[in-house]
Design an enzyme around this catalytic site. Structure first.
Site, PDB file in Angstrom:
ATOM      1  CD  GLU A   1      38.942  47.040  32.135  1.00  0.00           C
ATOM      2  OE1 GLU A   1      39.454  47.902  32.890  1.00  0.00           O
ATOM      3  OE2 GLU A   1      38.281  46.071  32.539  1.00  0.00           O
TER       4      GLU A   1
ATOM      5  CD  GLU B   1      41.541  45.216  35.917  1.00  0.00           C
ATOM      6  OE1 GLU B   1      41.135  45.545  37.036  1.00  0.00           O
ATOM      7  OE2 GLU B   1      41.715  46.033  35.003  1.00  0.00           O
TER       8      GLU B   1
HETATM    9  O1  IFM Z   1      36.498  50.274  36.366  1.00  0.00           O
HETATM   10  C1  IFM Z   1      37.636  49.465  36.391  1.00  0.00           C
HETATM   11  C2  IFM Z   1      37.329  48.097  35.812  1.00  0.00           C
HETATM   12  O2  IFM Z   1      36.286  47.468  36.464  1.00  0.00           O
HETATM   13  C3  IFM Z   1      38.544  47.215  35.910  1.00  0.00           C
HETATM   14  N1  IFM Z   1      39.705  47.864  35.375  1.00  0.00           N
HETATM   15  C4  IFM Z   1      39.992  49.206  35.778  1.00  0.00           C
HETATM   16  C5  IFM Z   1      38.755  50.075  35.606  1.00  0.00           C
HETATM   17  C6  IFM Z   1      39.070  51.525  36.041  1.00  0.00           C
HETATM   18  O3  IFM Z   1      39.477  51.552  37.367  1.00  0.00           O
END
Ligand code: IFM
Length: 453
Positions: free
Chosen positions: A362, A177
């Site tokens: 994710e 990210e």
């Molecule tokens: O916890 C975070 C993660 O570190 C990166 N993506 C989003 C998740 C939830 O906010």
């Protein structure tokens, strides 16, 4: 408080996923490991930030987190109980190179040896993220990601780590990210290092992308036959009305969130409309940078949580727009539950950029969990969130999206950055006083769903 989703739940069918589909969960070093200054690890920007009063809710820090560093064997067994085929985790740069570059910390490498070997012994494939936001503080002091020297330091770290683990790790993610690292950390100031400056944020985004591009050949060289990619947090943006002003607002928001990263990674350069908006704040680009960023990769990792609804608002900030809170279902983070957005996004990315493979690296949700009198955590909303999004994945596969795997966020509750420990995303409940772990109902459902047939 346990909430229940009112959206109509359609259960996904395992048979709608290919046999070789990869099922996993994901975590990140600072959110989980603890042992913040043990065995030679130095401070990262998140140690500094979380120890700065007022930056993280409740004054929480990652000093202990889930104490995964010490409870590794127990957590590896938990992963096995989850029937994971793959486990995605990130490495703490400041455990490996405490000064950011130069001297290598053998104890840091040993920890990741134990993790990787423990996974392989349990038949779980390690997926390693090199950078999940925890820059060594020494490098921040020398200019951080706004300085081109940090790109060189990252390449040194990449080389050291992949030379060491490359015989056993065959799946590498260069960055997690970069939008968050660049903009939450340097424009909005709500993540480490806490800057609030557009020019800095844009330069940081450029250096993150450049470091990705230059790291890819190093990873291939040190880890024969490896699959290498990058993970972006993408959010489809929808115009609130049919007006042309709202369409422009949605397009700009898409440029900010999505195209600013996707376009250069797939050889289109930075989007012209965004460069015009950013003007003099646009990043300094050296000859050859854009070619390096557009290096071929094996997959694109996508983190999906929600969508954005956007409308035009004259005079509102740089983009003259605002996000609209439409009627719908929301998680404890106030993120709209919108599974159709995942299908829309996957189809659009496939059509516009044609990546060879996509992994959801994710996806998950935070709700206020309650431990029942029987000790169980019946997190029906989270469970339904997963069902809805897996159904969205299976719809995308039907639409010929090259989706090859899915990693639920997260294996267990952990340190949720500026939100501290209040926001729980885990499939496993963690009691942050005793550090006991307990699979939630969502975890039991997921482990059953992904069980090899
Ligand atoms: O916890 C975070 C993660 O570190 C990166 N993506 C989003 C998740 C939830 O906010």
């Amino acid at each position: 408080m346990t909430t229940t989703l009112k959206l109509e739940i359609s259960s996904p069918h395992r048979s709608n996923f290919p046999k070789d589909f990869i099922w996993g969960t994901a975590t990140a070093a600072y959110q989980l490991e603890g042992a913040a200054l043990e065995d030679g690890r130095s401070a990262s920007i998140w140690d500094t930030f979380s120890h700065t009063p007022g930056k993280v809710k409740g004054g929480d820090t990652g000093d202990v987190a889930c104490d995964h560093y010490h409870l590794l064997e127990r957590d590896l067994d938990l992963m096995k109980q989850f029937n994971l085929a793959a486990y995605r985790f990130s490495v703490s740069w400041s455990r490996i190179l405490p000064q950011g570059r130069g001297a290598v910390n053998a104890k840091g490498l040993e920890f990741y040896d134990r993790l990787v070997d423990g996974l392989l012994e349990r038949n779980i494939t390690p997926w390693v993220t090199l950078y999940h936001w925890d820059l060594p503080q020494t490098l921040e002091d020398a200019g951080g990601w706004a300085s081109r020297d940090t790109v060189a330091a990252y390449l040194e770290y990449t080389d050291v780590l992949s030379k060491h683990l490359g015989d056993r790790v065959k799946h590498w993610i260069t960055h997690n990210e970069p939008w968050c690292a660049a903009f939450l950390g340097n424009l909005m100031g709500i993540h480490a290092p806490g800057n609030r400056d557009l020019k800095t944020a844009l330069q940081v985004s450029h250096h993150l992308l450049l470091s990705h591009g230059l790291a890819v050949p190093i990873l291939h060289q040190n880890s024969v036959d490896a699959q290498v990619g990058i993970t972006l947090n993408l959010g489809p943006t929808y115009a609130f009305t049919d007006s042309s002003e709202d369409a422009t607002a949605a397009r700009t928001s898409d440029g900010f969130m999505n195209r600013w990263f996707l376009d250069p990674l797939y050889g289109k350069g930075y989007p012209q409309d965004m460069l015009e908006i950013y003007g003099a704040a646009s990043p300094v680009i050296v000859a050859g940078d854009m070619e390096a960023i557009a290096v071929e990769t094996d997959f694109l990792g996508i983190n999906y949580y929600t969508r954005a609804n956007v409308k035009h608002k004259a005079g509102a900030g740089l983009f003259e727009s605002e996000q609209v809170h439409v009627e719908g279902e929301y998680t404890f983070f106030d993120w709209e539950v919108y599974p159709q957005g995942l299908t829309d996004l996957l189809k659009r990315v496939t059509y516009d950029y044609d990546p060879p493979a996509i992994y959801i690296t994710e996806n998950g949700a935070t709700y206020q969990d309650e431990v029942g009198e029987d000790g169980e955590i019946n997190d029906t909303s989270r469970l339904n969130y997963f069902k809805l999004h897996l159904e969205a994945c299976s719809n995308s596969i039907k639409a010929e999206v090259p989706l090859k795997g899915y990693f639920a966020w997260s294996l267990m509750d952990n340190f949720e950055w500026a939100e501290g420990y209040e926001k729980r995303f885990g499939l496993t409940y963690v009691d942050f006083t005793t550090l006991e772990r307990k699979m939630k109902a969502s975890g039991k459902w997921y482990s059953d769903f992904i069980k090899p047939e």
